[in-house]
Structures are given as C-alpha cells and as structure tokens.
Design a protein around this motif. Structure first.
Motif, PDB file in Angstrom:
ATOM      1  N   LEU A 168       3.424   5.822  -2.982  1.00 63.09           N
ATOM      2  CA  LEU A 168       4.624   6.548  -3.398  1.00 63.09           C
ATOM      3  C   LEU A 168       4.801   6.543  -4.919  1.00 63.09           C
ATOM      4  O   LEU A 168       5.386   7.469  -5.488  1.00 63.09           O
ATOM      5  CB  LEU A 168       5.862   5.940  -2.729  1.00 63.09           C
ATOM      6  CG  LEU A 168       5.937   6.077  -1.206  1.00 63.09           C
ATOM      7  CD1 LEU A 168       7.154   5.332  -0.659  1.00 63.09           C
ATOM      8  CD2 LEU A 168       5.993   7.546  -0.796  1.00 63.09           C
ATOM      9  N   THR A 188       0.833  -1.208   0.000  1.00 57.77           N
ATOM     10  CA  THR A 188       0.000   0.000   0.000  1.00 57.77           C
ATOM     11  C   THR A 188       0.866   1.255   0.000  1.00 57.77           C
ATOM     12  O   THR A 188       0.603   2.212  -0.748  1.00 57.77           O
ATOM     13  CB  THR A 188      -0.939   0.013   1.218  1.00 57.77           C
ATOM     14  OG1 THR A 188      -1.748  -1.172   1.203  1.00 57.77           O
ATOM     15  CG2 THR A 188      -1.852   1.227   1.190  1.00 57.77           C
ATOM     16  N   VAL A 189       1.915   1.261   0.812  1.00 60.28           N
ATOM     17  CA  VAL A 189       2.848   2.400   0.841  1.00 60.28           C
ATOM     18  C   VAL A 189       3.568   2.522  -0.499  1.00 60.28           C
ATOM     19  O   VAL A 189       3.730   3.634  -1.038  1.00 60.28           O
ATOM     20  CB  VAL A 189       3.855   2.233   1.997  1.00 60.28           C
ATOM     21  CG1 VAL A 189       4.941   3.308   1.913  1.00 60.28           C
ATOM     22  CG2 VAL A 189       3.141   2.304   3.337  1.00 60.28           C
TER      23      VAL A 189
END
Length: 475
Positions: free
Chosen positions: A454, A449-450
């Motif tokens: 990004l 998810t991160v």
C-alpha cells in the motif's frame, strides 16, 4: 592521505567493530547458561542475561545518536562506548555472583548503543545509490563474527589456570578474551578511523571553489579523490542555501555545528507513513528471527536428536548462507531499487513461514523427509533475511532527515532491540505449540507485506523525487 583512503580505512574499522560484536555473541552464548548454573542462578536468569544486553543498547542508542548529530563526530563516541564493552566483559570474567554477571551484560550493552552513531555516519558518508551495498557489507561482517566465533571456543574451553586472584576456565575465559579484543580495537580506531566530511559537504565545497575562481578549477576538483570522478550532482542535490553556508562549514565543525534539532519534530519525522512501515518491518524481521533462533535448538533435539556437534554444524552452515545472502543483496542493490528488494524479501519470508506451518508443526513421513522439510524451511527463512534487513535500513536512511540521522538510527535500533527482547519471550513459551507461534509470525509478515504494498510509491528517497520533479519543470 586523502579523504578517499581515509574513508576506506574508516569503513574497514567499522567492519571490524561489527565483526567483534558477532564474535562476542558467538563466544559468550554457548557457555552463559552453564556459567549461571555454577553461580546458582535460577533458570529465568538466562533470559534476563540475554535481554539485559539488548535493553541497555535499546536505551542508549538514541542518546549516542543524538550526541553524534550534535557534535558531527563519531570517533570519540566509539572510543567512549568501547570502554563499556571492555568493562562489561571484564565484569563477566570476574563473575563472582549471578548479579555481577547480569550487570556485566547490562554494561556491555551500552557499548552496542554506538551502532546508531555509526549508521548515521555511514548515511552521511555514502551516496544513496551505493548505501545499500555498504550496509550489506557491514551487516555481513557481523555474520562473519558469528561464524568464526565458535572457532575461538575451541581453545577457550581448554583454559584452566589462575590469573592473579582470578580463575580462568571455559566459563570465564570468554570475558577476558573479549575484553582484550575490545582493548585492541581501541588502538585500531585511534589509528584508522577518521571523521571524514560528508560527501554532500564535499560536493558543496567543490562548487564554491569553482565559483570563486575559474583559474583554480583544474587544481581544486581532483581533491575529491580518484574514486569520486563522477559529476558532483550524483552525490546529492546542492541548493543555494547549502552553498551559502558551505564556506563556513569547516570552522563550525571545530567550534560546534549548528543545532540539527532546532526545527526537529519527532512526531513529524517518525509518524510519516513510509517511516512507520520501515520501523514495523524492522520490528517484525527481528522478532521473527529471534523467535526462530529460540525455537530451532529445542526442535532439532526433539525431532532429530541433534547434540552440540550437530547444532554447531547447523549454525555454521546457516552463517555461511546468510553471509552469501548479504553479498548477493549487495550486488542486487546496484541493479534494483531498495523497495523492490524489500518486497522480494517479504515474499520469501512469507513463503518460508507457510512452509514451516505446513511441514514442521506436525512432521510426518519419516526421518529423511522430516529432516529435508526442516532444512528447506530454515534455508528459506535465512534466504529472506538479508533482503529485508538491508533494504529497510537503506530505505530508512533515505526517508529520514540526514542532519538527525544518528538519532533516527538510534530510534530504529531501539525498535529492533525491543523485538530481540520480545521474540525469545514469545517463542520460549510456545516451543510445544508451533501452530500458535508460527501462525502469529505469519500474521505479522502478511501485515507488513500488505503495508509495504500500500505504501510502495512512498518508499523511495524524497530528494531523488524532488530532484527529478525540478529537472522536469526546468526542462
């Protein structure tokens, strides 16, 4: 028959291929452990048998994809790969020893490797804006197979007769049944599958015809078919170098297309940020899915005393939810960008994993509350699956080169195959320690998810961005 009708029949045939793969899984899985026990196989042979199919598909997927990219054909590849499905299921039917049974799944898995060629063909034969919807429909076909597969077991379990020297019973009958279905599919592929030209090639050819003679324009353009009434530029940006080569593209397809790997670099293609993110999403999604599938049956037996009937009903309801989810994503993909669908799916999956950590690892509150918490957890897990699965496949087809799409899809499916091997191994040893198992799954979901957040700006079709930039500069 024009290309539009050929394409529709071809897509229908592809749907049948994926549905048969789902039926095969649903027909063989319920009885393979009992079959192995009769053949005096040790317990670890169950894991070997299930992993063998994924392993051979993992190894052959890039090879079939490479073949389709070089030949620009998929029909012959499908016919060839189906032979392995036929022979592998026949070996499963014979089943004289545990080693022959293991070999049967290894051989049948080779046939699954052709999926990379099929996804490459779908990429070349669809417009970017419709691709996610078609991928969703194709994936839903496999779920339909998983749903209807148990129905075939109702009569296969009643088999008890001899076929020459072979015994046909509830353990061997799935093998001969699937063998016959794959044989029938060969005739369907021969009759209803065409290697229709890519949409981009058709667009280039039409432009050439328009430039070569204005007087023929009114007669030539309708060859696109009734479904292709949109302007040519909606398919794909057609550059001058494409126009120069389009006139000779048809003879090349007969003699052999130019080598698409001439300037190909695997490191340059697969080590880009957006590709790494999507391959990671593929791995984590399938790792978590297969881990949960491994965990669910022991959990329902321990906490809810589900038997064969209870688990069958649960899997049927899960299948219905996933199918509806795929068709919802098919509708949603027409209105929302793929990367937004991916983000929504990851948020749902993270929520589901947190719910399971809080309410299922140490269930309390009585049977009714525990069952309700379990149902909500499973519902949320399955709800997120179609969002992530469809969007990442669609995005992957757009951020990788179209000319080597078969090989690229083979790499993607190999990454997924590795996940389907490791997922059950991880969960199988931790069914009594759900905090560790689900904690690792949540950590993986948070990581992807991160990564998606990004890299969000890069998760889009490069050609679309370039086209927009060029039109802006031209204005």
């Amino acid at each position: 028959m024009d290309n539009h009708h050929k394409r529709n029949l071809t897509f229908l045939t592809i749907g049948l291929i994926f549905m048969l793969s789902g039926i095969e899984y649903a027909v063989i899985l319920p009885t393979i452990w009992s079959y192995l026990q009769i053949l005096e196989a040790p317990p670890y042979f169950l894991g070997l048998g299930l992993s063998a199919f994924s392993l051979s598909g993992l190894l052959t997927g890039p090879l079939f994809g490479f073949w389709s990219d070089r030949s620009k054909t998929t029909k012959s590849i499908i016919l060839f790969s189906n032979i392995f499905e036929i022979f592998g299921n026949f070996l499963y039917f014979i089943g004289y020893s545990k080693w022959l049974l293991l070999s049967s799944r290894l051989v049948a898995g080779v046939g699954a490797g052709a999926g990379s060629s099929i996804f490459g063909f779908l990429t070349r034969s669809t417009r970017p804006e419709e691709r996610a919807g078609i991928f969703a429909a194709i994936m839903a076909c496999r779920q339909v197979g998983l749903l209807v597969g148990p129905a075939f077991n109702l009569f296969l379990r009643l088999c008890d007769f001899r076929l020459g020297p072979f015994v046909v019973n509830k353990y061997t009958s799935p093998g001969i049944f699937m063998c016959l279905l794959w044989v029938l599919l060969q005739f369907v592929v021969l009759a209803m599958y065409w290697d229709v030209p890519p949409i981009s090639s058709e667009g280039a050819a039409v432009i050439m015809e328009m430039k070569q003679g204005e007087e023929e324009e009114g007669e030539e353009v309708p060859l696109m078919g009734s479904a292709d009434e949109e302007p040519v530029h909606t398919y794909k940006a057609v550059h001058s170098d494409q126009l120069e080569t389009s006139a000779s593209s048809e003879p090349q397809s007969v003699r052999g297309a130019p080598n698409p790997f001439k300037h190909f670099s695997a490191s340059r293609e697969f080590m880009r940020e957006e590709v790494v993110v999507l391959l990671t999403a593929e791995f984590i999604t399938l790792f978590n899915q297969t881990a949960l599938e491994t965990m669910v049956t022991p959990m329902t037996q321990r906490y809810f005393s589900f038997g064969e009937l209870g688990n069958s009903l649960m899997y049927s309801l899960c299948g219905v939810e996933v199918i509806l989810g795929f068709f919802f994503v098919r509708w949603l993909s027409r209105k929302v960008a793929d990367r937004a669908v991916l983000a929504m799916g990851l948020v749902i999956c993270c929520t589901a994993c947190i719910w399971c950590l809080v309410f299922l690892c140490n269930p309390r509150g009585g049977y009714g509350w525990e069952l309700s918490a379990f149902i909500i957890g499973v519902f949320l897990q399955l709800l997120g699956l179609p969002f992530v699965a469809v969007s990442q496949v669609s995005l992957f087809s757009k951020v990788t080169a179209e000319k080597t799409q078969g090989f690229s899809q083979g790499v993607r499916r190999s990454v997924g195959g590795l996940a389907t091997i490791l997922g059950p191994l991880w969960a199988g040893g931790l069914t009594n320690n759900l905090y560790i198992m689900l904690g690792m799954m949540l950590a993986l979901l948070v990581m992807i998810t991160v990564m998606t957040a990004l890299s969000y700006e890069r998760l889009t079709e490069p050609r679309a961005v370039e086209s927009a930039q060029s039109s802006d500069s031209g204005g």
